[in-house]
Design an enzyme around this catalytic site. Structure first.
Site, PDB file in Angstrom:
ATOM      1  CB  CYS A 187      -0.954   0.101   1.182  1.00  0.00           C
ATOM      2  SG  CYS A 187      -2.067  -1.304   1.322  1.00  0.00           S
ATOM      3  CE  LYS A 210      10.488  -3.525  -8.040  1.00  0.00           C
ATOM      4  NZ  LYS A 210      10.988  -4.698  -8.762  1.00  0.00           N
TER       5      LYS A 210
HETATM    6  O1  M6R Z   1      12.465  -5.615  -2.341  1.00  0.00           O
HETATM    7  P1  M6R Z   1      12.892  -7.015  -2.060  1.00  0.00           P
HETATM    8  O2  M6R Z   1      14.062  -7.436  -2.900  1.00  0.00           O
HETATM    9  O3  M6R Z   1      13.163  -7.261  -0.612  1.00  0.00           O
HETATM   10  O4  M6R Z   1      11.674  -7.903  -2.467  1.00  0.00           O
HETATM   11  C1  M6R Z   1      11.682  -9.287  -2.266  1.00  0.00           C
HETATM   12  C2  M6R Z   1      10.692  -9.978  -3.162  1.00  0.00           C
HETATM   13  O5  M6R Z   1       9.397  -9.561  -2.860  1.00  0.00           O
HETATM   14  C3  M6R Z   1      10.989  -9.689  -4.635  1.00  0.00           C
HETATM   15  O6  M6R Z   1      12.290 -10.068  -4.945  1.00  0.00           O
HETATM   16  C4  M6R Z   1      10.012 -10.430  -5.552  1.00  0.00           C
HETATM   17  O7  M6R Z   1      10.184 -11.803  -5.426  1.00  0.00           O
HETATM   18  C5  M6R Z   1      10.260  -9.990  -6.978  1.00  0.00           C
HETATM   19  N1  M6R Z   1       9.623  -8.740  -7.232  1.00  0.00           N
HETATM   20  C6  M6R Z   1       9.819 -10.989  -7.973  1.00  0.00           C
HETATM   21  O8  M6R Z   1      10.170 -10.597  -9.257  1.00  0.00           O
END
Ligand code: M6R
Length: 590
Positions: free
Chosen positions: A2, A585
């Protein structure tokens, strides 16, 4: 998840506020809304869907110098207008990022088992009640009631709310969800991240946990959890964020193309002496833990392979599992946390836990000034700049580069510069390469319900990320598996309709991969091979030819075609790869 934007000032803030909210859409796009004061009354506009739709709902003259806005990723309660935020109840408009874990304590009896109602909706009712108890209304008395309710709440929150009887004022609070104050031109903004504020603010202040307060066009008050007023030290906004994003049709495509440069930039920026100093006193007996979520976790899996050459004890855990299996974390451990956003709730919680246990913490983070970046003992920046598409692509390349450079720092032969130079050389050579036959693979897989990604060793670890990427943007079920495991059960699915994507870049395992392909082919299964080796490639129905390199560098060669395959498949199926369904994201709730 959010996204929150709120602003108060001396001019009309609605057009700017909507633009800023658009910049937070990466945090969720189930629904969106704004609330604002006009002539002393609270009004709201909300919609199901993203901010562009909201802008259509707001396409009439709204003029307000006080507004709050929200873009939602649903955690509790269905996606509907009632749960879309701002929640409007009686004299309040409220936006919330996080979860009120004990919200049922606040819910009416008939709502106790109603999964359609959101935690925020229930919680707001209690705030309404608390404010109704007030005999005398002032900023400070409202704030006290708000604080009392927060003290009885569990979970995480970044909250802003408007109260009808104080029409020039926004109340706010933060705990375990990011919230940043920004100084704009004749106004003060509040946002979920610095980036959202970057186009309109000169300076920012990252609220600390448990801080709360109120802001009007003339006043700003921030208090700590004991109710003591806090001084605010404004800092300059991070300049990298001001750069505008690539204006391509599809952001994911641009970001995939920027992956190689992100890796190169990360290596250029890597401070070997700083990291080596940190690692100096580590003995091979030190326990190393690597943790992160999703793509970041997958990057960590590959790093284990690199680090294992020097440290026999390296464990890689999903952050959510790290929290469950944390018994062994103590001051003898080094915990490495990988995160693109630096805000992922599970990972953030692990950093806090590791710090409590006095472990040394090291972050590989792509966003400077994020919560994780600010918390770890030592920070290595993944230089991918801000990533907009939900699927992590260039950030993964930067994470891999950072982890490779890190592992080379502990190289006992002190050959780290040679190793990193060789990686740079490889990356530069990859920049001019065209990968052929990916379109043929797209045609082969686009209508499948389910496929396998198979590899051994490093290839299996890259397969994990390839599978995640394809799954999240093309909605095909993909299972990544160590190739040797196929015959222990999963081979039952192979028939003439089934497609297996075989990754074979490792000299050490190539003969075994040939056997795996044979096992599939003799059952009529279709095989796509990603490999530099002619003898392996020729066994496939489609051979995506890669360049050959040292086994340990192969993830850098393999990742680009796999990311492209995911992107092209999504496009071919008519999906928007930038905003896959159900995803956001930045996952700032556990
Ligand atoms: O921002 P972060 O790298 O901590 O996020 C972790 C995951 O949510 C993220 O890598 C997610 O798996 C990807 N957006 C997938 O493409």
């Amino acid at each position: 998840m959010c996204g929150i934007i709120a602003g108060v000032g001396e001019v009309n803030l609605i057009p700017t506020g909507l633009e800023m909210l658009k910049n937070l859409e990466y945090r969720g796009y189930d629904s969106a809304g704004i609330a604002y004061f006009e002539k002393g009354e609270i009004f709201a506009q909300k919609c199901i869907g993203g901010v562009d739709k909201l802008k259509e709902c707001c396409a009439f003259n709204i003029d307000s110098n006080v507004m709050i806005g929200h873009t939602r990723w649903a955690t509790h309660g269905k996606v509907c207008l009632q749960n879309a935020q701002p929640i409007i109840q009686n004299n309040i408009a409220l936006v919330h990022n996080g979860i009120f874990e004990n919200y049922k304590e606040f819910a009416y009896e008939f709502e106790q088992n109603d999964l359609t109602v959101s935690d925020t909706f229930c919680w707001t009712k209690y705030l309404v009640k608390k404010l109704e108890e007030l005999a005398f209304i002032s900023e400070e008395s409202v704030l006290q009631q708000f604080k009392q309710l927060l003290d009885n709440s569990r979970g995480s929150w970044a909250i802003c709310f408007l109260y009808k009887y104080l029409p020039n004022c926004i109340f706010f609070a933060k705990k375990d969800s990011p919230m940043v104050l920004g100084l704009g031109d004749r106004c003060i903004w509040i946002g979920s991240d610095e980036y959202a504020l970057s186009q309109v603010c000169r300076k920012v202040y990252h609220l600390e946990n448990s801080q709360y307060g109120w802001v009007s066009s003339k006043n700003l008050r921030v208090y700590d959890k004991f109710g003591r007023e806090c001084d605010i030290f404004w800092s300059k906004i991070c300049n990298d964020l001001k750069e505008s994003k690539t204006q391509n049709d599809c952001i994911m495509e641009s970001e995939i193309e920027e992956g190689i440069d992100s890796a190169i930039q990360t290596l250029e920026n890597f401070d070997f002496s700083y990291v080596s100093k940190f690692l100096k006193n580590i003995s091979p007996k030190t326990k190393l833990y690597i943790s992160g979520c999703g793509t970041a976790h997958n990057a960590g899996k590959i790093a284990k392979f690199w680090l294992n050459k020097h440290f026999p004890f390296v464990e890689v855990e999903y952050a959510s599992e790290f929290l469950v299996n944390q018994q062994n974390i103590d001051s003898n451990c080094i915990c490495i946390f990988v995160s693109q956003s630096g805000e992922t709730a599970d990972t953030l919680k692990c950093v806090n836990l590791a710090k409590e246990r006095q472990a040394k913490t090291l972050g590989i983070v792509n966003m400077e000034n994020s919560s994780i970046a600010n918390l770890v003992d030592i920070l290595i920046l993944g230089k991918s700049q801000k990533e907009y598409a939900v699927a992590a692509t260039k950030s993964y390349m930067a994470q891999l580069a950072a982890l490779y450079a890190l592992s080379s720092c502990v190289d006992i032969e002190k050959s780290h510069l040679r190793k990193v130079d060789r990686l740079k050389e490889l990356l530069l050579s990859l920049k001019n390469i065209t990968i052929e036959r990916i379109d043929d693979v797209v045609e082969l897989i686009k209508d499948r319900q389910s496929i396998y990604y198979l590899g051994r060793g490093m290839d299996y670890l890259v397969a994990l990320e390839g599978a995640l990427k394809l799954k999240e943007v093309s909605y095909i079920h993909v299972e990544a598996m160590p190739a040797g495991e196929l015959k222990h059960g999963s081979i039952a699915l192979i028939d003439s309709d089934f497609v297996s994507i075989v990754l074979s870049t490792q000299n050490a395992t190539k003969e075994k991969m040939k056997t795996c392909i044979s096992e599939i082919k003799c059952r009529g299964g279709k095989v796509v091979v990603f490999s530099p080796f002619v003898d392996v490639g020729q066994m496939g129905d489609i051979w995506v030819k890669l360049i050959e390199c040292e086994d340990e560098l192969a993830p850098f060669v393999l990742s680009y075609p796999l990311q492209r395959l995911a992107y092209l498949t999504a496009k071919r199926k008519g999906f928007n790869p930038d905003k896959p369904r159900n995803l956001a994201k930045s996952v700032t709730v556990e």
